[in-house]
Design a protein around this motif. Structure first.
Motif, short mmCIF file in Angstrom:
data_model
loop_
_atom_site.label_atom_id
_atom_site.label_comp_id
_atom_site.label_asym_id
_atom_site.label_seq_id
_atom_site.Cartn_x
_atom_site.Cartn_y
_atom_site.Cartn_z
N ARG A 130 0.85 -1.19 0.00
CA ARG A 130 0.00 0.00 0.00
C ARG A 130 0.89 1.24 0.00
O ARG A 130 1.96 1.24 0.60
N ILE A 131 0.42 2.27 -0.68
CA ILE A 131 1.08 3.57 -0.67
C ILE A 131 0.02 4.62 -0.40
O ILE A 131 -1.08 4.57 -0.97
N THR A 132 0.34 5.56 0.47
CA THR A 132 -0.54 6.70 0.72
C THR A 132 0.26 7.98 0.53
O THR A 132 1.47 8.00 0.77
N PHE A 133 -0.41 9.01 0.08
CA PHE A 133 0.21 10.32 -0.04
C PHE A 133 -0.87 11.38 -0.16
O PHE A 133 -2.04 11.07 -0.41
N ASP A 134 -0.47 12.62 0.03
CA ASP A 134 -1.36 13.77 -0.12
C ASP A 134 -0.93 14.56 -1.34
O ASP A 134 0.26 14.62 -1.67
N ILE A 135 -1.90 15.16 -2.01
CA ILE A 135 -1.64 16.10 -3.10
C ILE A 135 -2.31 17.41 -2.71
O ILE A 135 -3.50 17.43 -2.40
N ILE A 136 -1.55 18.49 -2.70
CA ILE A 136 -2.11 19.81 -2.42
C ILE A 136 -2.40 20.47 -3.76
O ILE A 136 -1.52 20.59 -4.61
N LEU A 137 -3.67 20.85 -3.94
CA LEU A 137 -4.13 21.45 -5.19
C LEU A 137 -4.59 22.88 -4.92
O LEU A 137 -5.48 23.10 -4.10
N CYS A 138 -3.96 23.82 -5.60
CA CYS A 138 -4.28 25.23 -5.36
C CYS A 138 -4.43 25.95 -6.70
O CYS A 138 -3.56 25.85 -7.57
N SER A 139 -5.52 26.68 -6.84
CA SER A 139 -5.76 27.43 -8.07
C SER A 139 -4.64 28.42 -8.36
O SER A 139 -4.29 28.65 -9.51
N ASP A 140 -4.07 29.02 -7.32
CA ASP A 140 -2.98 29.97 -7.50
C ASP A 140 -1.72 29.31 -8.06
O ASP A 140 -0.82 30.00 -8.52
N LEU A 141 -1.65 27.98 -7.99
CA LEU A 141 -0.47 27.25 -8.48
C LEU A 141 -0.74 26.56 -9.82
O LEU A 141 -0.06 25.61 -10.19
N GLY A 142 -1.77 27.03 -10.54
CA GLY A 142 -1.99 26.59 -11.91
C GLY A 142 -2.80 25.33 -12.09
O GLY A 142 -2.76 24.73 -13.16
N VAL A 143 -3.54 24.89 -11.07
CA VAL A 143 -4.38 23.70 -11.22
C VAL A 143 -5.82 24.03 -10.83
O VAL A 143 -6.08 24.92 -10.03
N ASP A 144 -6.75 23.28 -11.39
CA ASP A 144 -8.15 23.37 -11.03
C ASP A 144 -8.42 22.21 -10.07
O ASP A 144 -8.46 21.06 -10.50
N PRO A 145 -8.56 22.48 -8.77
CA PRO A 145 -8.69 21.39 -7.80
C PRO A 145 -9.78 20.38 -8.14
O PRO A 145 -9.55 19.17 -8.08
N MET A 146 -10.97 20.84 -8.52
CA MET A 146 -12.06 19.89 -8.82
C MET A 146 -11.77 19.06 -10.06
O MET A 146 -12.06 17.87 -10.10
N ALA A 147 -11.17 19.64 -11.08
CA ALA A 147 -10.83 18.89 -12.29
C ALA A 147 -9.81 17.80 -11.96
O ALA A 147 -9.89 16.68 -12.48
N GLU A 148 -8.87 18.11 -11.08
CA GLU A 148 -7.86 17.12 -10.68
C GLU A 148 -8.49 15.99 -9.88
O GLU A 148 -8.16 14.82 -10.07
N VAL A 149 -9.40 16.33 -8.98
CA VAL A 149 -10.08 15.31 -8.18
C VAL A 149 -10.93 14.41 -9.07
O VAL A 149 -10.96 13.19 -8.87
N VAL A 150 -11.59 14.98 -10.06
CA VAL A 150 -12.40 14.18 -10.98
C VAL A 150 -11.53 13.16 -11.72
O VAL A 150 -11.92 12.01 -11.90
N LYS A 151 -10.31 13.55 -12.12
CA LYS A 151 -9.39 12.60 -12.77
C LYS A 151 -9.10 11.42 -11.84
O LYS A 151 -9.11 10.27 -12.27
N LEU A 152 -8.83 11.73 -10.57
CA LEU A 152 -8.54 10.67 -9.60
C LEU A 152 -9.77 9.81 -9.36
O LEU A 152 -9.68 8.57 -9.30
#
Length: 132
Positions: free
Chosen positions: A53-75
């Protein structure tokens, strides 16, 4: 600069986009059967390995060039389709084959005035998939 990827989700740090992982932990465990014996100590027998098993966190911030909801939908799509995907970090491929997302947890940290998520942390739990 590309740091790694989980399937087609690229972890990177550049002037335009920051999508990195943190708090990564990789674990594995062994299975044992315990056979009770009359008037003697129990006998243990190694019966195999559980999937890593592997666990990790991804921090998603609009100010850093990502759309948090779009990234979550991919996952979510990877998780809900049961797709097994490779995990590469740096120059190293992790595991013997691929990984399934078995759990996602979205923790919004900040919102826009309209309620859309500005910043979020996504906790990802992977389980090794060896094919079949």
């Amino acid at each position: 600069m590309v740091i790694g990827c989980l399937g087609d989700i690229v972890f990177q740090a550049s002037e335009e986009t920051v999508r990195t992982l943190s708090n990564m932990a990789w674990s594995g465990s062994a299975r044992y059967a315990v056979h009770e014996r009359h008037l003697a100590n129990a006998l243990t027998e190694f019966t195999g390995l559980d999937p890593d098993r592997i666990t990790f966190d991804i921090i998603l911030c609009s100010d850093l060039g990502v759309d948090p909801m779009a990234e979550v939908v991919k996952l979510w799509n990877i998780e809900r389709e049961g797709r097994a995907v490779p995990l590469t970090i740096g120059t190293h491929g992790y595991g013997k084959y691929r990984w399934n997302i078995v759990k996602l947890e979205l923790k919004p940290c900040a919102h826009y005035v309209n309620g859309d998520i500005h910043t979020a942390t996504v906790s990802v739990s992977l389980q090794e998939y060896l094919g079949g």
